[in-house]
Scaffold this active site. Structure first.
Site, short mmCIF file in Angstrom:
data_model
loop_
_atom_site.label_atom_id
_atom_site.label_comp_id
_atom_site.label_asym_id
_atom_site.label_seq_id
_atom_site.Cartn_x
_atom_site.Cartn_y
_atom_site.Cartn_z
N CYS A 178 -2.76 25.60 -4.92
CA CYS A 178 -2.83 27.05 -4.67
C CYS A 178 -4.27 27.50 -4.46
CB CYS A 178 -2.22 27.80 -5.85
SG CYS A 178 -2.26 29.59 -5.69
N GLN A 191 16.28 31.71 -19.74
CA GLN A 191 15.27 30.65 -19.61
C GLN A 191 14.72 30.62 -18.19
OE1 GLN A 191 13.65 28.61 -21.48
NE2 GLN A 191 14.71 28.60 -23.44
N TYR A 249 17.98 34.10 -33.36
CA TYR A 249 17.22 34.54 -32.18
C TYR A 249 18.01 34.15 -30.93
CZ TYR A 249 13.58 34.27 -35.81
OH TYR A 249 12.87 34.37 -36.97
N GLU A 303 20.80 38.28 -33.39
CA GLU A 303 19.76 38.73 -32.46
C GLU A 303 19.40 40.18 -32.77
OE1 GLU A 303 17.06 39.51 -29.82
OE2 GLU A 303 17.82 37.45 -29.93
N ASP A 314 15.66 29.38 -32.51
CA ASP A 314 14.81 29.42 -31.32
C ASP A 314 14.02 30.72 -31.31
OD1 ASP A 314 13.61 29.03 -28.90
OD2 ASP A 314 15.44 29.19 -27.69
N CYS A 350 8.66 27.35 -28.52
CA CYS A 350 7.72 27.34 -27.40
C CYS A 350 6.28 27.33 -27.91
CB CYS A 350 7.96 28.53 -26.48
SG CYS A 350 7.79 30.13 -27.29
#
Length: 483
Positions: A88, A314, A343, A364, A414, A441
């Site tokens: 890029c 996702q 979550y 949630e 998660d 993550c």
């Protein structure tokens, strides 16, 4: 002569740290020009942004502390043999692809090592196995969602500053410069989403510039255009264009949608989110559907998911199936288990695991996500998943007790990057599931939470990194703990 902040020094990069910084180890005395008795050993750490192991680089010191320093590379003396030419032309400016100049095999190797180091050194954990990282099938054009920002302050590149071309400095559509939130780099291509998204980006810029449409200012809070969000389905080829504005303008949006669809008939829906928020978040207070249904549909495994403009889903659809299958493999469900999904978002993991579980209870805090999850469960004709609203910064045990929910055999967790709240960790420990599958993550916050679980009697069995975000230093990690 003492070295100070702002000085340029030459460094040899030996290791790679989490979140994309090269590491040089030097003599503190030699680097800083000191006479410290303990400063002759080569154990003073310098974190150097923009470098990889094997680089010899000139770097500007940006921070000097007692035990470490930070610097930014300004010139490569000898580049690492693992460096490649970035694809890029905006690489190094927008900050979206921090590792595009590093070969993909090395990206994977460094991510694996970073996770190992976090668990062994930061976590102090041992006697667990680490499975090899799962690579991404696609390393470019893999994102199903891209969020672009409008700005009335355009960031000019060095080439643009030296150019004789007349540029509109008051209109930009693209990506933010890292740590500079009021300026946007005007771009005409990005290699993270599809080719058609680049075409939509360019059309949108041209259309609104030709109409002299105002751009929202985060300083004055005036102006119309805020964000352009493009969402795509990899399976069904659905395509959503979501324009986030500060107010309604039906006639202008209708004209935009008509011309856009004429140019790109593959677009299946156009949505206008209207945001009165002062912060620059690309989520509206309410939305109007300009064209189509207002939704797109995508698939993970055999399950279909309805995605609205503001749904969480996702970002890498193809890799999400590998991630969720890994969760299933680690959980080893037999069909007789009570599963909790914390979550749970739009219910993707809960739905994906439902076929292998007796009953799934999903928790949630975001109400709109729960609405999406319930729709997705109905869409897939799933009857053994129930969704509950729960603030996971407070105890969710009262919700379990109030609804007389059976205790879990397996818990799937998660959380966001910040990890779990200590109250939630304590809730998990008190419910005492036989197995915990923890998806994260952010391995740093993950290991923090896992240490608490291990101290409470759980055993970490194994972990496996999953590369959801090629060209970046971000990494997903799955861990299995048993009682």
């Amino acid at each position: 002569m003492k070295t100070k902040k702002g000085d340029i020094v030459e460094l040899q990069i030996e290791k790679y740290a989490f979140e994309g910084k090269g590491i040089a180890k030097v003599s503190k005395n030699e680097l800083l020009g000191l006479n410290d008795e303990d400063g002759n050993e080569k154990n003073y750490v310098v974190f150097v942004h923009g470098t990889y192991p094997g680089d010899a680089a000139k770097a500007r010191l940006t921070k000097i502390k007692k035990s470490y320093a930070e610097a930014v590379a300004v010139e490569m003396v000898t580049p690492s043999e693992n460096r490649i030419t970035a694809k890029c032309k905006y690489f190094g400016l927008c900050g979206g692809c921090k590792q595009q100049d590093l070969s993909y095999p090395k990206q994977l190797e460094y991510k694996q090592k970073q996770v190992e180091e976090i668990f062994y050194k930061l976590g102090g954990l041992k006697d667990f196995s680490i499975d090899p990282i799962i690579p991404s099938e696609k390393i470019f054009f893999y994102r199903n969602k891209m969020e672009f920002s409008f700005s009335n302050k355009r960031w000019l590149t060095k080439q643009e500053i030296s150019s004789s071309d007349k540029l509109n400095k008051d209109f930009a559509l693209g990506l933010h410069i890292p740590k500079i939130y009021d300026k946007v780099l005007d771009i005409d291509e990005c290699f993270l989403q599809s080719e058609v998204s680049n075409q939509i980006l360019s059309f949108t810029r041209t259309f609104f510039m030709s109409k002299h449409t105002s751009v929202y200012s985060t300083k004055t809070h005036n102006g119309f255009l805020r964000n352009l969000v493009i969402r795509q389905s990899f399976i069904n080829e659905d395509l959503m264009v979501n324009l986030v504005t500060s107010e309604e303008n039906d006639s202008l949006l209708k004209e935009f949608a008509d011309e856009l669809i004429k140019k790109h008939p593959s677009i299946t829906t156009v949505v206008n989110n209207i945001s009165k928020k002062l912060s620059s978040v690309a989520i509206g207070d309410y939305e109007k559907v300009i064209y189509g249904s207002g939704f797109i549909y995508d698939k993970i495994g055999s399950y279909n998911f309805r995605i609205s403009a503001n749904s969480f889903f996702q970002t890498n659809t193809l890799q999400a199936e590998k991630l969720y299958q890994t969760v299933l493999d680690y959980a080893e469900l037999t069909g007789n288990e009570i599963v909790y999904d914390l979550y749970s978002g739009a219910g993707t993991i809960a739905i994906y695991t439902s076929d292998k579980a007796k009953q799934v209870y999903a928790f949630e805090s975001v109400e709109s996500a729960i609405d999406d999850a319930q729709v997705n469960a109905e869409l897939n004709k799933i009857n053994n998943v129930k969704f509950f609203s729960a603030d996971l910064y407070k105890s969710f045990l009262p919700i379990v007790e109030k609804n007389k929910i059976s205790k879990p055999d397996v818990m799937i967790i998660d959380p966001p990057r910040s990890g779990m709240h200590p109250t939630t960790v304590n809730d998990v420990i008190s419910l005492s599931p036989k197995k915990i599958v923890y998806v994260s993550c952010n391995p740093t916050t993950q290991v923090r939470d896992i240490k608490l679980m291990v101290e409470a009697g759980y055993r970490l069995v194994k972990i496996i990194p999953v590369d959801m975000f090629p060209q970046t230093f971000h990494i997903e990690n799955v861990a299995l703990l048993i009682k």
